[in-house]
Design an enzyme around this catalytic site. Structure first.
Site, PDB file in Angstrom:
ATOM      1  N   ASP A   1       0.865  -1.173   0.000  1.00 54.50           N
ATOM      2  CA  ASP A   1       0.000   0.000   0.000  1.00 54.50           C
ATOM      3  C   ASP A   1       0.903   1.226   0.000  1.00 54.50           C
ATOM      4  O   ASP A   1       2.091   1.127   0.340  1.00 54.50           O
ATOM      5  CB  ASP A   1      -0.907   0.004   1.240  1.00 54.50           C
ATOM      6  CG  ASP A   1      -2.186   0.793   1.034  1.00 54.50           C
ATOM      7  OD1 ASP A   1      -3.265   0.178   1.002  1.00 54.50           O
ATOM      8  OD2 ASP A   1      -2.117   2.039   0.906  1.00 54.50           O
TER       9      ASP A   1
ATOM     10  N   SER B   1      -0.002   3.892   1.795  1.00 55.11           N
ATOM     11  CA  SER B   1      -0.361   4.580   3.037  1.00 55.11           C
ATOM     12  C   SER B   1       0.311   3.905   4.225  1.00 55.11           C
ATOM     13  O   SER B   1       0.063   2.734   4.514  1.00 55.11           O
ATOM     14  CB  SER B   1      -1.880   4.561   3.227  1.00 55.11           C
ATOM     15  OG  SER B   1      -2.226   4.976   4.535  1.00 55.11           O
TER      16      SER B   1
ATOM     17  N   ILE C   1       1.601   2.042  -6.801  1.00 55.18           N
ATOM     18  CA  ILE C   1       1.432   1.298  -8.052  1.00 55.18           C
ATOM     19  C   ILE C   1       1.630   2.188  -9.272  1.00 55.18           C
ATOM     20  O   ILE C   1       1.814   1.689 -10.385  1.00 55.18           O
ATOM     21  CB  ILE C   1       0.058   0.601  -8.127  1.00 55.18           C
ATOM     22  CG1 ILE C   1      -1.085   1.621  -8.161  1.00 55.18           C
ATOM     23  CG2 ILE C   1      -0.113  -0.371  -6.976  1.00 55.18           C
ATOM     24  CD1 ILE C   1      -2.446   1.003  -8.451  1.00 55.18           C
TER      25      ILE C   1
ATOM     26  N   SER D   1     -12.592  -5.099  -9.803  1.00 56.56           N
ATOM     27  CA  SER D   1     -13.267  -4.053 -10.563  1.00 56.56           C
ATOM     28  C   SER D   1     -14.549  -3.654  -9.836  1.00 56.56           C
ATOM     29  O   SER D   1     -14.686  -3.855  -8.630  1.00 56.56           O
ATOM     30  CB  SER D   1     -13.540  -4.538 -11.995  1.00 56.56           C
ATOM     31  OG  SER D   1     -14.039  -3.477 -12.804  1.00 56.56           O
TER      32      SER D   1
ATOM     33  N   LYS E   1     -19.735  -0.400 -11.610  1.00 60.35           N
ATOM     34  CA  LYS E   1     -19.796   0.863 -12.340  1.00 60.35           C
ATOM     35  C   LYS E   1     -19.014   0.822 -13.648  1.00 60.35           C
ATOM     36  O   LYS E   1     -19.075   1.759 -14.448  1.00 60.35           O
ATOM     37  CB  LYS E   1     -19.319   1.996 -11.433  1.00 60.35           C
ATOM     38  CG  LYS E   1     -20.275   2.229 -10.268  1.00 60.35           C
ATOM     39  CD  LYS E   1     -19.728   3.151  -9.231  1.00 60.35           C
ATOM     40  CE  LYS E   1     -20.731   3.326  -8.090  1.00 60.35           C
ATOM     41  NZ  LYS E   1     -21.107   2.051  -7.426  1.00 60.35           N
TER      42      LYS E   1
ATOM     43  N   VAL F   1     -19.856  -2.557  -1.414  1.00 60.40           N
ATOM     44  CA  VAL F   1     -19.520  -3.445  -0.307  1.00 60.40           C
ATOM     45  C   VAL F   1     -19.919  -2.789   1.007  1.00 60.40           C
ATOM     46  O   VAL F   1     -19.477  -1.679   1.328  1.00 60.40           O
ATOM     47  CB  VAL F   1     -18.012  -3.781  -0.311  1.00 60.40           C
ATOM     48  CG1 VAL F   1     -17.657  -4.662   0.883  1.00 60.40           C
ATOM     49  CG2 VAL F   1     -17.640  -4.478  -1.619  1.00 60.40           C
TER      50      VAL F   1
END
Length: 381
Positions: A71, A73, A100, A164, A167, A205
Site C-alpha cells: 500500500d 499509506s 502502483i 473491478s 460501475k 460493499v
C-alpha cells in the site's frame, strides 16, 4: 463483530445474520477455493483498504505463505499489519510501502517478492471526487494497473486477479470508465499467455470506508437528514465476506482475462436500505434529503453491460461475462490517454475516455452541480 482488519462503520453486532436482515437476502457464498491458495506466495495491493485488508486475512487463513501487504499509506499498512500479526512496524519484509503508479518500483517489488498470486485491490474509488480529478483516476486505476500487469508478466506470476466494480458496466462516471479500461488492460496482458488473469466486478460493499453506509451511519448518529440521490435509486450491495470469497474463488478460475461477477439477486432500493438500517439500530426512520443525481451517477446500476453476455460457470453463484474484443489500436490509444493525464488535461479526459471505450457517456460536465431536492419526512415517502 465486523471484520477485524479495519474499523468499520457498522454496529458491533454486525455479522452474517445482521447483513442478511439489512439486505433482505441470504449471503451468497461461493464454493471453496482454498486449495488454490495453500502454500502460495500472495501479494495484495491496496492491502490497507477495506477489501485488501480482509483479502490479506483470508489468504493467510487459507494457508498462503508468505502474504505480502502493499500500500502507499503508512497508517493503513500499520493497521493491517497489527491486525494480522499482532505487532506494529518491525523488521518485516512482508510489508511493502509502494505506489502502483511507479512502474520501475513495481518491477523491483515483483522481482524481490516473486509472488505466485496477485490480488490487485489498490484503486481510487470515490465516484464524485474522481469526477473532478479525472487525471488522478486515470493515473492510478488505469496506468497503475498497467504497471502491475507488466510487472506480473515480467516476473511470470501464476495468477493475477483484478478487483473491478459494477460501475464499469456501461460506465457513466470517471470511476466506471477507468475501471472498465483497467479490465481491458488486464485482458490485453492475458494475451501474452504467461500469467492467468481475471477481473471481478463488485457491487457496493457494506461497511467499506467512504461507502454510502458510512455516510448513512454518520448522519443517523447525529440525527441529521439522510442524503439520497434519488427516490427511485437502486444499487447492488454485497458483504465484505461475499466480496472476498468471490475473489478467492476466481483465483482458481482465472485464465485469459475473463471478467466475473457474483449473482447478487435484485438490486436494492436505497431508501429501503436506509429504513432497514435505522430499524436495525432501533432508531426512527430518518427524514430524507434527495440531492439529485450527481455527475457520473445513475438511478439504476447494472453489473452486465448492454453489449455483454453473461455465461454460467461451475459455481451457480458466479457468472462469467463475455465482452467485446479489445480494440486493435488499444495500446496506441492508451499512450494518448497517458499524455493527457500526465499533462493535467482534465477538460479533455472525459471525451478521450468516451472515444476509447465507446460505451462511456459522461452524464454531465465535471463542473455541473446537482440541484438539491426537497426534504421529505418518513411519512411522505
Amino acid at each position: 463483530m465486523c471484520e477485524t482488519t479495519q474499523p468499520c462503520d457498522l454496529p458491533e453486532q454486525y455479522g452474517p445474520l445482521w447483513a442478511e436482515r439489512l439486505l433482505a437476502r441470504p449471503q451468497r457464498l461461493t464454493s471453496d477455493g482454498a486449495l488454490s491458495l495453500y502454500g502460495k506466495r500472495v501479494l495484495v495491493t491496496g492491502a490497507g483498504g477495506s477489501i485488501g485488508s480482509v483479502l490479506a486475512h483470508r489468504a493467510a487463513a487459507l494457508g498462503a505463505y508468505p502474504v505480502f501487504l502493499m500500500d502507499h499509506s503508512e497508517s493503513a499498512l500499520h493497521s493491517v499489519q497489527l491486525s494480522l500479526w499482532d505487532q506494529g512496524f518491525t523488521q518485516n519484509d512482508h510489508v511493502l510501502l509502494a505506489d502502483i503508479r511507479d512502474a520501475a518500483q513495481m518491477r523491483r517489488v515483483f522481482r524481490k517478492v516473486r509472488p505466485e498470486i496477485v490480488f490487485h485491490a489498490a484503486a481510487l474509488k470515490h465516484l464524485s471526487l474522481l469526477e473532478r480529478n479525472a487525471c488522478e483516476a486515470v493515473k492510478t486505476n488505469v496506468f497503475g494497473t498497467e504497471n502491475l500487469v507488466n510487472a506480473a508478466l515480467e516476473s511470470a506470476v501464476g495468477k493475477f486477479v483484478f478487483v473491478s466494480t459494477d460501475k464499469a458496466a456501461d460506465p457513466a462516471s470517471i470511476l466506471g470508465a477507468t475501471k472498465r479500461l483497467a479490465e481491458d488492460v488486464v485482458r490485453t496482458g492475458a494475451q501474452e499467455n504467461l500469467t492467468r488473469f481475471a477481473s471481478v466486478r463488485f457491487g457496493n460493499v457494506l461497511g467499506s470506508r467512504g461507502s454510502f453506509l458510512s455516510v448513512l451511519a454518520h448522519q443517523l448518529r447525529r440525527g441529521l437528514p439522510v442524503t439520497v440521490t434519488h427516490q427511485q435509486a437502486t444499487r447492488f450491495f454485497m458483504t465484505v465476506t461475499e466480496a472476498v470469497e468471490l475473489v478467492v474463488q476466481v483465483s482458481a478460475e482465472a485464465s485469459c482475462g475473463e471478467v466475473y461477477m457474483l449473482e447478487m439477486g435484485a438490486p436494492v432500493r436505497v431508501v429501503h436500505l436506509v429504513e432497514r438500517y435505522a430499524r436495525l439500530l432501533d432508531l426512527p426512520v430518518p427524514d430524507l434529503r434527495f440531492t439529485g443525481l450527481q455527475p457520473g451517477e445513475k438511478i439504476e446500476e447494472t453489473v452486465c453491460a448492454s453489449d455483454e453476455r453473461r455465461e454460467p460457470t461451475g459455481d451457480p453463484l458466479i457468472w462469467r461475462l463475455r465482452l467485446e474484443p479489445v480494440r486493435p489500436d488499444f495500446t496506441a490509444r492508451l499512450r494518448d490517454l497517458r499524455s493527457l493525464a500526465q499533462e493535467g488535461r482534465e477538460d479533455f479526459l472525459p471525451q478521450a475516455l468516451s472515444e476509447l471505450l465507446g460505451t462511456y457517456r459522461p452524464s454531465r460536465t465535471n463542473r455541473d452541480a446537482a440541484v438539491p431536492g426537497p426534504l421529505l419526512t418518513a411519512a411522505e415517502l
